[in-house]
Design a protein around this motif. Structure first.
Motif, PDB file in Angstrom:
ATOM      1  N   ASP A  20       0.841  -1.210   0.000  1.00 36.98           N
ATOM      2  CA  ASP A  20       0.000   0.000   0.000  1.00 36.98           C
ATOM      3  C   ASP A  20       0.871   1.253   0.000  1.00 36.98           C
ATOM      4  O   ASP A  20       0.573   2.233  -0.706  1.00 36.98           O
ATOM      5  CB  ASP A  20      -0.920   0.000   1.218  1.00 36.98           C
ATOM      6  CG  ASP A  20      -1.993  -1.075   1.144  1.00 36.98           C
ATOM      7  OD1 ASP A  20      -2.217  -1.605   0.041  1.00 36.98           O
ATOM      8  OD2 ASP A  20      -2.587  -1.367   2.197  1.00 36.98           O
ATOM      9  N   TRP A  21       1.921   1.224   0.808  1.00 36.33           N
ATOM     10  CA  TRP A  21       2.813   2.390   0.898  1.00 36.33           C
ATOM     11  C   TRP A  21       3.491   2.648  -0.443  1.00 36.33           C
ATOM     12  O   TRP A  21       3.547   3.789  -0.922  1.00 36.33           O
ATOM     13  CB  TRP A  21       3.844   2.157   2.000  1.00 36.33           C
ATOM     14  CG  TRP A  21       4.865   3.241   2.142  1.00 36.33           C
ATOM     15  CD1 TRP A  21       4.669   4.494   2.638  1.00 36.33           C
ATOM     16  CD2 TRP A  21       6.259   3.161   1.789  1.00 36.33           C
ATOM     17  NE1 TRP A  21       5.857   5.208   2.625  1.00 36.33           N
ATOM     18  CE2 TRP A  21       6.835   4.404   2.108  1.00 36.33           C
ATOM     19  CE3 TRP A  21       7.065   2.154   1.262  1.00 36.33           C
ATOM     20  CZ2 TRP A  21       8.188   4.664   1.903  1.00 36.33           C
ATOM     21  CZ3 TRP A  21       8.414   2.413   1.050  1.00 36.33           C
ATOM     22  CH2 TRP A  21       8.962   3.658   1.367  1.00 36.33           C
ATOM     23  N   GLU A  24       1.282   4.223  -3.053  1.00 36.56           N
ATOM     24  CA  GLU A  24       0.995   5.645  -2.826  1.00 36.56           C
ATOM     25  C   GLU A  24       2.217   6.538  -3.032  1.00 36.56           C
ATOM     26  O   GLU A  24       2.078   7.772  -3.088  1.00 36.56           O
ATOM     27  CB  GLU A  24       0.467   5.844  -1.404  1.00 36.56           C
ATOM     28  CG  GLU A  24      -0.916   5.260  -1.161  1.00 36.56           C
ATOM     29  CD  GLU A  24      -1.989   6.015  -1.952  1.00 36.56           C
ATOM     30  OE1 GLU A  24      -1.831   7.229  -2.139  1.00 36.56           O
ATOM     31  OE2 GLU A  24      -2.948   5.367  -2.404  1.00 36.56           O
ATOM     32  N   SER A  27       2.299   9.477  -5.871  1.00 39.80           N
ATOM     33  CA  SER A  27       1.441  10.627  -5.593  1.00 39.80           C
ATOM     34  C   SER A  27       1.924  11.377  -4.353  1.00 39.80           C
ATOM     35  O   SER A  27       1.864  12.617  -4.301  1.00 39.80           O
ATOM     36  CB  SER A  27      -0.012  10.193  -5.419  1.00 39.80           C
ATOM     37  OG  SER A  27      -0.146   9.253  -4.363  1.00 39.80           O
ATOM     38  N   THR A  28       2.435  10.643  -3.351  1.00 44.09           N
ATOM     39  CA  THR A  28       2.981  11.297  -2.151  1.00 44.09           C
ATOM     40  C   THR A  28       4.162  12.171  -2.523  1.00 44.09           C
ATOM     41  O   THR A  28       4.275  13.324  -2.070  1.00 44.09           O
ATOM     42  CB  THR A  28       3.408  10.247  -1.109  1.00 44.09           C
ATOM     43  OG1 THR A  28       2.279   9.453  -0.747  1.00 44.09           O
ATOM     44  CG2 THR A  28       3.973  10.913   0.130  1.00 44.09           C
TER      45      THR A  28
END
Length: 297
Positions: A20-21, A24, A27-28
């Motif tokens: 999950d990390w 993301e 975009s993070t």
């Protein structure tokens, strides 16, 4: 879009939270780049638990954007870097703790891995003097972590892979060190080793990637003993002892206290390896036991 290096993609295989990390991360990184008005300025890289991106600020200053995996060990990295203010460590330019993100001064890629080990130990001992500032109420206490680890030692099987003599010794020393308040707690890096010291422009060498705690400075030595293992694997006893003595002498540490912390820390590491089933590195447990023995044989 900031491209992800291969090493970051591999992190996704560690489990659902990691996947999950990683998903993301692009975009993070884009949101942080916009927030801090920086643009990519080189190929991204990764540490064991982080993405690092060379960037330039709106003023043209070279910097590094670091986004870390959300874990307890490194959640207070920004606090320690603020406390140090660039003295002995990389300078913090900005932080977004919610995203585990830091904007850091850019250092050179050269670290202490290729520096002769005696010289490297002397460099690290010199950094101790800058980093071991008075304890901060915002940081976790080493004593509480050691107390939990010491209690867990009692659950190890007597005939397990860690010599029982070492287990009993570490349990005794752990309790004694927690009870002994003769050495004031300081902010300690806890992961200061050859790869976590980079060359800089404003100082020859600066520490990076702290996992800070409040605790006894003598706790710091062990990572310098277990890293660069290939350099000493042919003669572990003499190699570990040579490093140990160089660090103790250069830092002005108490020999017995430093030795006790190395034993406690290495036996705790070995215990966690047993609990984890050794993971992907079955030689790690052997290395932990070897270091604990070498400092006292």
């Amino acid at each position: 879009m900031i491209p992800l290096p291969d090493g970051v993609a591999a992190m996704a295989r560690r489990g659902p939270r990691w996947a999950d990390w990683v998903a993301e991360l692009p975009s993070t990184a884009e949101r942080l780049a916009a927030q801090w008005r920086v643009r990519p300025d080189g190929d991204p890289g990764c540490g064991h638990c982080s993405l690092v991106v060379p960037v330039r600020t709106a003023d043209g200053v070279q910097a590094m954007l670091k986004i870390g995996f959300p874990e307890q060990d490194s959640e207070n990295e920004h606090l320690a870097l603020r406390l140090w203010g660039g003295h002995g460590a990389v300078k913090l330019l900005s932080a977004d703790p919610r995203r585990h993100a830091l904007l850091l001064e850019r250092l050179h890629p050269r670290d202490l891995s290729t520096v002769p080990e005696t010289q490297a130990c002397e460099v690290v001992a010199g950094l101790y003097r800058s980093l071991h500032v008075p304890a901060s109420p915002a940081l976790r206490a080493l004593s509480s972590i050691v107390a939990r680890g010491t209690a867990e030692l009692a659950d190890l099987p007597r005939g397990g892979p860690i010599p029982h003599r070492l287990v009993e010794q570490a349990a005794t020393l752990g309790r004694e060190l927690i009870a002994d308040r003769s050495v004031p707690d300081r902010v300690i890096h806890t992961d200061l080793h050859y790869s976590n010291v980079l060359a800089g422009d404003r100082a020859p060498w600066l520490a990076i990637d702290p996992k800070p705690l409040n605790g006894d400075p003598h706790y710091e030595l062990a990572p310098m003993l277990w890293n660069r293992w290939d350099d000493i694997v042919a003669d572990v006893r003499d190699g570990v002892r040579r490093r140990f003595w160089t660090l103790v002498d250069a830092a002005g540490f108490d020999e017995d206290r430093a030795r006790a912390w190395v034993i406690v820390r290495m036996v705790h590491n070995a215990m966690w390896a047993v609990q984890d089933g050794l993971g992907a590195d079955p030689g790690w447990l052997t290395r932990c036991v070897a270091v604990a023995k070498a400092v006292q044989d």
